[in-house]
Design a protein around this motif. Structure first.
Motif, mmCIF file in Angstrom:
data_model
loop_
_atom_site.group_PDB
_atom_site.id
_atom_site.type_symbol
_atom_site.label_atom_id
_atom_site.label_comp_id
_atom_site.label_asym_id
_atom_site.label_seq_id
_atom_site.Cartn_x
_atom_site.Cartn_y
_atom_site.Cartn_z
ATOM 1 N N LEU A 64 0.824 -1.208 0.000
ATOM 2 C CA LEU A 64 0.000 0.000 0.000
ATOM 3 C C LEU A 64 0.861 1.263 0.000
ATOM 4 O O LEU A 64 1.813 1.381 0.782
ATOM 5 C CB LEU A 64 -0.911 0.019 1.226
ATOM 6 C CG LEU A 64 -1.889 -1.155 1.339
ATOM 7 C CD1 LEU A 64 -2.693 -1.040 2.638
ATOM 8 C CD2 LEU A 64 -2.832 -1.205 0.141
ATOM 9 N N GLU A 65 0.480 2.201 -0.855
ATOM 10 C CA GLU A 65 1.183 3.480 -0.926
ATOM 11 C C GLU A 65 1.267 4.139 0.444
ATOM 12 O O GLU A 65 2.303 4.665 0.829
ATOM 13 C CB GLU A 65 0.452 4.406 -1.916
ATOM 14 C CG GLU A 65 1.076 5.799 -2.011
ATOM 15 C CD GLU A 65 0.264 6.759 -2.877
ATOM 16 O OE1 GLU A 65 -0.796 6.351 -3.382
ATOM 17 O OE2 GLU A 65 0.693 7.917 -3.022
ATOM 18 N N LYS A 66 0.169 4.130 1.204
ATOM 19 C CA LYS A 66 0.133 4.849 2.490
ATOM 20 C C LYS A 66 1.188 4.326 3.470
ATOM 21 O O LYS A 66 1.682 5.085 4.303
ATOM 22 C CB LYS A 66 -1.249 4.738 3.134
ATOM 23 C CG LYS A 66 -1.636 3.333 3.559
ATOM 24 C CD LYS A 66 -2.859 3.332 4.449
ATOM 25 C CE LYS A 66 -3.129 1.932 4.985
ATOM 26 N NZ LYS A 66 -4.044 1.908 6.104
ATOM 27 N N ASP A 67 1.528 3.009 3.368
ATOM 28 C CA ASP A 67 2.562 2.455 4.253
ATOM 29 C C ASP A 67 3.956 2.853 3.771
ATOM 30 O O ASP A 67 4.842 3.158 4.582
ATOM 31 C CB ASP A 67 2.461 0.927 4.291
ATOM 32 C CG ASP A 67 1.135 0.455 4.859
ATOM 33 O OD1 ASP A 67 0.586 1.167 5.726
ATOM 34 O OD2 ASP A 67 0.653 -0.613 4.443
ATOM 35 N N HIS A 124 4.660 10.637 -2.182
ATOM 36 C CA HIS A 124 3.666 9.710 -2.743
ATOM 37 C C HIS A 124 4.360 8.677 -3.611
ATOM 38 O O HIS A 124 5.494 8.857 -4.031
ATOM 39 C CB HIS A 124 2.643 10.469 -3.598
ATOM 40 C CG HIS A 124 1.748 11.357 -2.798
ATOM 41 N ND1 HIS A 124 0.472 11.015 -2.446
ATOM 42 C CD2 HIS A 124 1.980 12.575 -2.239
ATOM 43 C CE1 HIS A 124 -0.061 11.981 -1.712
ATOM 44 N NE2 HIS A 124 0.842 12.947 -1.573
ATOM 45 N N PHE A 125 3.617 7.581 -3.877
ATOM 46 C CA PHE A 125 4.005 6.639 -4.923
ATOM 47 C C PHE A 125 2.880 6.638 -5.950
ATOM 48 O O PHE A 125 1.705 6.743 -5.597
ATOM 49 C CB PHE A 125 4.256 5.242 -4.338
ATOM 50 C CG PHE A 125 5.532 5.199 -3.535
ATOM 51 C CD1 PHE A 125 6.735 4.869 -4.136
ATOM 52 C CD2 PHE A 125 5.531 5.536 -2.182
ATOM 53 C CE1 PHE A 125 7.918 4.860 -3.404
ATOM 54 C CE2 PHE A 125 6.708 5.534 -1.442
ATOM 55 C CZ PHE A 125 7.907 5.196 -2.059
ATOM 56 N N VAL A 213 7.523 9.330 -5.982
ATOM 57 C CA VAL A 213 8.874 8.750 -6.014
ATOM 58 C C VAL A 213 9.030 7.753 -7.170
ATOM 59 O O VAL A 213 10.002 7.818 -7.931
ATOM 60 C CB VAL A 213 9.185 8.061 -4.671
ATOM 61 C CG1 VAL A 213 10.563 7.393 -4.707
ATOM 62 C CG2 VAL A 213 9.108 9.081 -3.531
ATOM 63 N N GLU A 214 8.084 6.854 -7.288
ATOM 64 C CA GLU A 214 8.129 5.847 -8.362
ATOM 65 C C GLU A 214 6.732 5.258 -8.499
ATOM 66 O O GLU A 214 5.897 5.428 -7.595
ATOM 67 C CB GLU A 214 9.169 4.760 -8.022
ATOM 68 C CG GLU A 214 9.426 3.723 -9.092
ATOM 69 C CD GLU A 214 9.675 4.321 -10.482
ATOM 70 O OE1 GLU A 214 8.678 4.571 -11.196
ATOM 71 O OE2 GLU A 214 10.845 4.536 -10.836
ATOM 72 N N PHE A 215 6.480 4.592 -9.617
ATOM 73 C CA PHE A 215 5.173 3.941 -9.798
ATOM 74 C C PHE A 215 5.157 2.643 -9.000
ATOM 75 O O PHE A 215 5.993 1.771 -9.207
ATOM 76 C CB PHE A 215 4.906 3.695 -11.282
ATOM 77 C CG PHE A 215 4.476 4.945 -11.998
ATOM 78 C CD1 PHE A 215 3.135 5.188 -12.260
ATOM 79 C CD2 PHE A 215 5.413 5.897 -12.377
ATOM 80 C CE1 PHE A 215 2.731 6.367 -12.903
ATOM 81 C CE2 PHE A 215 5.021 7.064 -13.021
ATOM 82 C CZ PHE A 215 3.683 7.304 -13.276
#
Ligand SMILES: [Zn+2]
Length: 251
Positions: A64-67, A124-125, A213-215
């Motif tokens: 998960l992005e949020k983690d 973000h990611f 930062v990255e996908f």
């Protein structure tokens, strides 16, 4: 007192009043905002003052992005605190969140104002419907709403460029650091976080950006970047981001 000495002292006093770096008494404060957070959104919880609890999710491992935003933000904060500038008290870092909560944008912006931030970066990611996109990207508040557009763009591209230098060591074909404005966010209203930063004179003109930062959902990147070499790459990203943030606020 000799007139020449008096003129010199007056000159020094004026420079002190005018120069932001000379005016700042305490450390330069870097505010890092780990994007998203908190429990799963309930129903239509898409209020413009709050981001989704999570956006990007990796395809195979469901990371998960949020983690990951929180994990990377904490690493960057630790690097800044351990740096020469951090230990000398020249810079300090404040996170908008250090647990799994989803603060609304007003609160995130208020953290920056209360801390007298010298810059603000939301981590973000990224995600892409085709699961093939890659490369670091900065998101900048659109020019029409942004009195600080040129500085924000330079700041965002410097941050994305720092990430690119790390990423291309692992993947030489990584696209160059790029930027986009925020017009697509929040139903084409633009980022409400940037809007909130603009509401307060304390944060209106500080450099600010989102750093994608990255996908996270690229099928070709996931295993290497977010699983096999996760610790190594996150550590290298954190080093590069911390170095660039310090450079940005101590120039
Ligand atoms: Zn995000």
């Amino acid at each position: 007192m000799h007139a020449k000495i008096l003129r010199f002292l007056l000159f020094v006093a004026c420079v002190g009043l005018l120069s932001p770096s000379a005016r700042a008494q305490g450390p330069r404060v870097i505010v890092i905002d780990p994007g998203h957070g908190g429990p799963r959104d309930a129903g239509s919880d898409a209020a413009h003052n709050k981001s989704t609890s999570n956006n990007a999710t990796s395809v195979a491992h469901h990371l998960l992005e949020k983690d990951l935003t929180l994990q990377l933000a904490k690493l960057v904060a630790a690097r800044i605190e351990a740096s020469d500038a951090g230990r000398a008290g020249k810079v300090k870092v404040v996170l908008t969140r250090d647990t799994d909560v989803n603060l609304d944008f007003t609160r995130r912006a208020a953290v920056a104002a209360d801390a007298h931030a010298a810059c603000f970066m939301s981590i973000h990611f990224n995600s892409d419907d085709g699961h093939r996109a890659s490369g670091p990207r900065a998101v900048i508040q659109r020019k029409a709403n942004n009195p600080n557009f040129d500085e924000d763009k330079a700041f965002g591209l410097a941050m994305a460029g720092a990430v690119e230098n790390v990423t291309k060591k692992y993947r030489p074909q990584t696209p160059k650091a790029s930027w986009q404005d925020d017009h697509e966010l929040h139903g084409n209203w633009g980022s409400y976080l940037f809007f909130q930063l603009n509401q307060n004179p304390a944060t209106r003109t500080i450099p600010s950006c989102h750093l994608e930062v990255e996908f996270l959902d690229s099928t070709s990147l996931e295993q290497t970047f977010f699983v096999d070499k996760h610790d190594e790459i996150f550590s290298a990203w954190a080093d590069a981001i911390a170095r660039e943030l310090i450079a940005q606020v101590t120039r």
